[in-house]
Design a protein around this motif. Sequence first.
Motif, mmCIF file in Angstrom:
data_model
loop_
_atom_site.group_PDB
_atom_site.id
_atom_site.type_symbol
_atom_site.label_atom_id
_atom_site.label_comp_id
_atom_site.label_asym_id
_atom_site.label_seq_id
_atom_site.Cartn_x
_atom_site.Cartn_y
_atom_site.Cartn_z
ATOM 1 N N PRO A 75 -42.733 79.625 59.411
ATOM 2 C CA PRO A 75 -41.600 78.872 59.962
ATOM 3 C C PRO A 75 -40.999 79.574 61.175
ATOM 4 N N ALA A 76 -40.420 78.799 62.057
ATOM 5 C CA ALA A 76 -39.775 79.358 63.239
ATOM 6 C C ALA A 76 -38.635 80.276 62.815
ATOM 7 N N PRO A 77 -38.578 81.499 63.338
ATOM 8 C CA PRO A 77 -37.509 82.418 62.938
ATOM 9 C C PRO A 77 -36.112 81.820 63.099
ATOM 10 N N GLN A 84 -41.367 90.745 62.722
ATOM 11 C CA GLN A 84 -40.596 91.487 63.722
ATOM 12 C C GLN A 84 -39.619 90.560 64.443
ATOM 13 N N ALA A 85 -40.049 89.327 64.741
ATOM 14 C CA ALA A 85 -39.156 88.365 65.382
ATOM 15 C C ALA A 85 -38.033 87.955 64.434
ATOM 16 N N VAL A 86 -38.359 87.797 63.157
ATOM 17 C CA VAL A 86 -37.337 87.466 62.152
ATOM 18 C C VAL A 86 -36.288 88.571 62.080
ATOM 19 N N LEU A 118 -40.157 97.172 60.778
ATOM 20 C CA LEU A 118 -38.933 97.891 61.147
ATOM 21 C C LEU A 118 -39.207 99.327 61.582
ATOM 22 N N GLY A 119 -40.478 99.697 61.715
ATOM 23 C CA GLY A 119 -40.807 101.015 62.249
ATOM 24 C C GLY A 119 -41.277 102.036 61.245
#
Length: 225
Positions: free
Chosen positions: A41-43, A74-76, A97-98
């Motif tokens: 789904p689109a963030p 990552q975009a979310v 998140l790294g």
Amino acid sequence: MKPARAVAIIHSDSDVAGSLPDLFADLGIQLEINPVSAGLPAPEALELAVVMGSPESAYDHRLPWLASELEWLQAVQARGVPTLGICFGSQLLARALGGQVYRNAAPEIGWTPLDTPDGWAHKGPWLNFHFDAFTPPPGATLLGKTDLAPQAYRVGRAMGVQFHPEIDAQMFDTWTAYWRETEEGKRFLASAGDLPERMRAEIEAREPENRVNCRELLRDFLSHI
């Protein structure tokens, strides 16, 4: 404001979300199940995301969907969408998140209580079934751990848990079906003896208490978003 709708990403069309649909409904949130095969789904359309488990590894880029899901996650996170990662989902969230994900020194299988260095209330015991582990992402608070692996962390509006708070007998049956149908699963069953039968019986026996624990865990997650 509490979200009205959540989306759970599953990694096989036959996966289920265990007790989560009922428990989210108890908390006034509708949980929609979204297989990764159906597209993500689109963030900007998300109120709350849950990234579920998988028998795959969160660092195995041979998986055709892994890179796109990591980019999506990552975009979310960049949008600050409240996100709960469970088992594989906690590992992929850590990567987004790294943090890092790696093959652990030993598998962790069974019901394990947690050490909670930050005084977190949700000690379990919780069902663990994993071969990989994560390092908590930079800036995260480590909420729980065992001798074998970090178990829970919180960072911003996201939380990851290595264990399976949502487990129930129906969900475990999808695991055993996977083991019977795949070469990797058959190898596991060949050496597992009566472990699957014992695990299922214990899941059934613990289900009432575990649902209570999972509901309180969800309340804790929601209180921090």
